[in-house]
Design a protein around this motif. Structure first.
Motif, short mmCIF file in Angstrom:
data_model
loop_
_atom_site.label_atom_id
_atom_site.label_comp_id
_atom_site.label_asym_id
_atom_site.label_seq_id
_atom_site.Cartn_x
_atom_site.Cartn_y
_atom_site.Cartn_z
N PRO A 1 10.70 -0.01 -12.94
CA PRO A 1 9.98 0.90 -12.38
C PRO A 1 10.48 2.15 -11.86
N ILE A 2 10.16 3.58 -11.88
CA ILE A 2 10.38 4.46 -11.29
C ILE A 2 9.34 5.64 -10.92
N VAL A 3 9.21 6.12 -9.78
CA VAL A 3 8.45 7.17 -9.51
C VAL A 3 9.16 8.47 -9.03
N PHE A 4 8.66 9.63 -9.43
CA PHE A 4 9.14 10.87 -9.02
C PHE A 4 7.99 11.36 -7.93
N TRP A 5 8.18 11.67 -6.73
CA TRP A 5 7.20 11.91 -5.93
C TRP A 5 7.57 13.30 -5.26
N GLY A 6 6.72 14.23 -4.99
CA GLY A 6 7.10 15.41 -4.24
C GLY A 6 6.10 16.68 -5.11
N PRO B 1 0.87 -1.15 -0.03
CA PRO B 1 -0.04 0.10 0.06
C PRO B 1 0.96 1.29 0.11
N ASN B 2 2.04 1.36 0.76
CA ASN B 2 2.75 2.53 0.81
C ASN B 2 3.55 2.79 -0.88
N LEU B 3 3.93 1.60 -1.06
CA LEU B 3 4.68 1.89 -2.41
C LEU B 3 3.60 2.67 -3.48
N ASP B 4 2.60 1.64 -3.51
CA ASP B 4 1.46 1.99 -4.42
C ASP B 4 0.93 3.37 -4.02
N ARG B 5 0.85 3.99 -2.86
CA ARG B 5 0.65 5.33 -2.67
C ARG B 5 1.49 6.35 -3.17
N LEU B 6 2.99 5.68 -3.04
CA LEU B 6 3.91 6.87 -3.81
C LEU B 6 3.64 6.91 -5.40
N ALA B 7 3.35 5.80 -5.89
CA ALA B 7 2.94 5.67 -7.33
C ALA B 7 1.68 6.39 -7.58
N THR B 8 0.57 6.38 -6.73
CA THR B 8 -0.58 7.40 -7.11
C THR B 8 -0.18 8.76 -6.80
N GLU B 9 0.43 9.16 -5.91
CA GLU B 9 0.76 10.54 -5.83
C GLU B 9 1.77 11.20 -6.53
N GLY B 10 2.66 9.96 -7.26
CA GLY B 10 3.69 10.72 -7.94
C GLY B 10 3.67 10.71 -9.33
N GLU B 11 4.77 10.74 -10.12
CA GLU B 11 4.75 10.36 -11.80
C GLU B 11 5.53 9.03 -12.07
N CYS B 12 4.95 8.33 -12.66
CA CYS B 12 5.65 6.87 -13.01
C CYS B 12 6.02 6.82 -14.18
N GLY B 13 6.95 5.95 -14.47
CA GLY B 13 7.50 5.45 -15.70
C GLY B 13 8.44 4.23 -15.60
N ILE B 14 8.94 3.84 -16.70
CA ILE B 14 10.28 2.80 -16.72
C ILE B 14 11.33 3.57 -17.04
N MET B 15 12.62 3.08 -16.34
CA MET B 15 13.82 3.43 -16.53
C MET B 15 14.76 2.26 -16.98
N ASP B 16 15.50 2.90 -17.94
CA ASP B 16 16.67 1.94 -18.54
C ASP B 16 17.89 2.52 -17.67
N PRO B 17 18.45 1.87 -16.64
CA PRO B 17 19.37 2.22 -15.70
C PRO B 17 20.70 2.70 -17.02
N ILE B 18 21.19 2.14 -17.95
CA ILE B 18 22.17 2.56 -18.81
C ILE B 18 21.63 2.89 -20.11
N ASN C 1 6.91 8.10 -18.84
CA ASN C 1 7.24 7.44 -20.26
C ASN C 1 8.49 6.70 -19.81
N ARG C 2 9.46 6.48 -20.85
CA ARG C 2 10.82 5.70 -20.82
C ARG C 2 12.03 6.60 -20.70
N ILE C 3 12.85 6.41 -19.60
CA ILE C 3 13.92 7.40 -19.45
C ILE C 3 15.15 6.61 -19.21
N ARG C 4 16.23 7.15 -19.07
CA ARG C 4 17.62 6.50 -18.58
C ARG C 4 18.15 6.94 -17.33
N GLY C 5 18.91 6.05 -16.69
CA GLY C 5 19.44 6.34 -15.58
C GLY C 5 19.87 7.77 -15.37
N ILE C 6 20.67 8.28 -16.61
CA ILE C 6 21.55 9.51 -16.46
C ILE C 6 20.38 10.79 -16.37
#
Lengths: 410, 410
Positions: free
Chosen positions: B360-365, B32-49, B387-392
């Protein structure tokens, strides 16, 4: 070990067409097998080179195979030459050529020498093998009025202008280095000019042309090179991806790219590169090749022909044929085969040429994160999990799914 | 000023698992708490490199922290050495090492010296501080049979082969420069060979080994360096992002990366790096550190252990623990704290190793463009606004949200 098929439908992507109710050919076509792949796989859109860049088939295939075309693509010549079976080496300068008809003032009367279809092998033999200023000259005929030229020597450059004026009633152009201070390219230009001159001297009296004149046909009395490129240093596909690869394609250009990176080239009976091509035969050869090869690159040309002709009907009939081919593949591919289904670029019927629109892509096989996309077309796939990637990403994604990719770091 | 927490769940990403009904551990877990972050934040996928690239934890953390690993990652050595508290300087050549058992012909009998657990500090002291050909030799023990070596002098290269044959009953390998004309690396290779030889001479008679022999244990009678890398020149994290940073992590490798870029390293009681780790203690330390620091990097290791063990159960239990940790953080973080929740790579249970699948990645704030994504898992986030971003890209996005990023242009 896992195996993989990369199936590239040449020019398949399109734009909405008013006559199709504002849909693309892929969107209106019935294609249960392509849709099954989309349903069972992970979908997205792909920019062959980068968003908006109008890719050629050669640059796109290089990128999709893992070779950055901005680094490795030096011109069309090397891949055209390799495509007709010539052995292009690193440092060679290679050209596409036309057999052309000129008058004795070197004014072009017919760029395609009356669309000559026979005898070019004898004409080619007559000019092949000469040496000009220490430069080895290798020439081979291709289909119809086409051929390819390789100049081989140390220290040649490829930054030169074309000799072909690209329209009739204009004089053959003198080949020049683009930068007058570029001695390597100046040397190449000098050899090209001498080659054009000698080709005229040799061909104007050649028996093939004497006979053509007797029949009232245009003589193929000069050879005009264009599209110069220097043979790039490419690691083989096997060195690059640890996969033994075979190419099943219909056009010299794609076979040229494949041969250049060391793939085995297999010809398929009935594969014509047109809309009458026997795609089931191609599918059978793919299945057969995957008994021994780890990887098959297959390019099916027909949809691109429809795009260039501005014909949604041709595209629709090609989608039906591709769907039938996919049906055969889904039934007969070895277990543990991964599939990537995509196009090398869009060729919208409205444009009759390649556009910079992205193309649909599906990754299919064990472990793939399936998504909610159910249809293989330009717009349905945009909801897929792959999101938007580039051609250069494809082999990285595929090889990590196949578990043959190296880890970067600890 | 705004503060930020970058919470990286090591190896959290996975692939669909048949035993979980074709879902991933993140997809089936109640969180529930990780999902709360996803709900309140902006989500996407990330390729680390980059898409498809199988990232290590070190290369991924470098990228996510804003340092392109293709430029700055020279090998595992420097970050391993920094991770055990050694002060690696630019130009140092650093190595991971094993204490190993060899016979008097330098044939490896046990690569891990009977998995020695005690006395390596004394053995390390015996070889530390020597000077070979003007090169300063710094050696420190790590956990169990492991250690790290630094060679310090001007003009050393790191393009050399390993001495560790990587299996038993093989002779210790001679270290050689990869390119025989590379004088800087040849110098390093010579010093490495001399170091291996001297380590044997010193350690074979060392009291720790005499005692081990008396107890019937394998002696740790040689040190074999591998994974050479040259200390890269990195701007500190504070120079790079204008943020005073603390690292709260469980493994030497992550602490090594953090120390290398000048972060403060804080040890947490009960943080074990295993599935028994006390994540609430880690959360408490994070909250405490954010009183003074602008930025905390936190890495929680456990999920990666589950992936490497091929255990969905371990991953599920780690997701539950991470969720509990997130609950504490959401209650107790200072106001105006931004959060980024992500993983450094996928470690699918089916693969037991890192894969190239995105995470998966979430930006929250405050100010984040919230989206319709309600769940923090590999596939739910693909509908998110990121959407889809990179680690950098991560630190750039975060610092502009925090309003500490420089404008590029006018």
């Amino acid at each position: 070990m896992a195996k993989a098929l990369l199936l590239i439908c040449d020019g398949l992507g399109d734009r909405p067409i008013a006559d199709l109710g504002g849909k693309t050919p892929l969107e209106v076509a019935a294609k249960p097998n392509l849709d099954r792949l989309a349903t069972e796989g992970e979908c997205g859109i792909m920019d062959p080179i980068a968003p908006g860049v109008r890719a050629g088939s050669d640059t796109s295939h290089l990128a999709i195979l893992g070779y950055d075309p901005y680094t490795y693509y030096t011109g069309r010549g090397p891949f055209e030459a390799a495509g007709i079976g010539m052995d292009v080496k690193e440092g060679d300068v290679a050209f596409r050529c036309n057999f052309t008809t000129v008058d004795d003032q070197m004014v072009v009367l017919d760029r395609r020498a009356g669309r000559i279809t026979t005898g070019t092998d004898q004409l080619a033999e007559a000019v092949n093998g000469m040496v000009i200023d220490g430069v080895e000259v290798i020439f081979k005929e291709s289909v119809a009025h086409r051929g390819a030229l390789i100049l081989r020597a140390k220290g040649l450059g490829s930054e030169i202008t074309d000799t072909d004026p690209h329209h009739e009633d204009a004089k053959v152009l003198e080949c020049q280095p683009i930068d007058p201070n570029d001695a390597a390219s100046a040397k190449t230009a000098k050899v090209v000019n001498e080659f054009v001159k000698r080709s005229y001297e040799i061909l104007k009296q050649h028996p093939v042309n004497v006979e053509r004149a007797a029949e009232g046909l245009r003589p193929a009395n000069v050879i005009l090179p264009r599209g110069a490129g220097i043979g790039p240093k490419l690691r083989t596909f096997e060195e690059e991806h640890s996969l033994k690869a075979t190419c099943v394609a219909e056009t010299g250009l794609i076979n040229g790219v494949a041969r250049y990176v060391g793939m085995t080239i297999v010809e398929v009976p009935g594969a014509t590169g047109g809309t009458d091509s026997n795609l089931i035969n191609m599918a059978k050869v793919i299945v057969e090749q995957l008994q021994s090869a780890d990887f098959v690159l297959c390019n099916v040309k027909g949809a691109d022909v429809g795009g260039h002709d501005g014909s949604p009907d041709i595209k629709l009939s090609m989608v039906a044929k591709l769907d039938e081919m996919m049906g055969y593949l889904l039934e007969n591919l070895p277990k543990d085969t991964f599939m990537v289904l995509t196009a090398d670029h869009s060729t919208p019927c409205s444009l009759k040429d390649h556009s910079g629109d992205p193309v649909p892509i599906v990754f299919w096989g064990d472990g793939v994160r399936t998504d909610s996309c159910r249809h293989f077309d330009e717009r349905s796939v945009t909801i897929g999990g792959v999101n938007r990637i580039r051609g250069i990403d494809v082999m990285k994604i595929l090889t990590q799914l196949m578990n043959v990719a190296e880890k970067f770091g600890a």
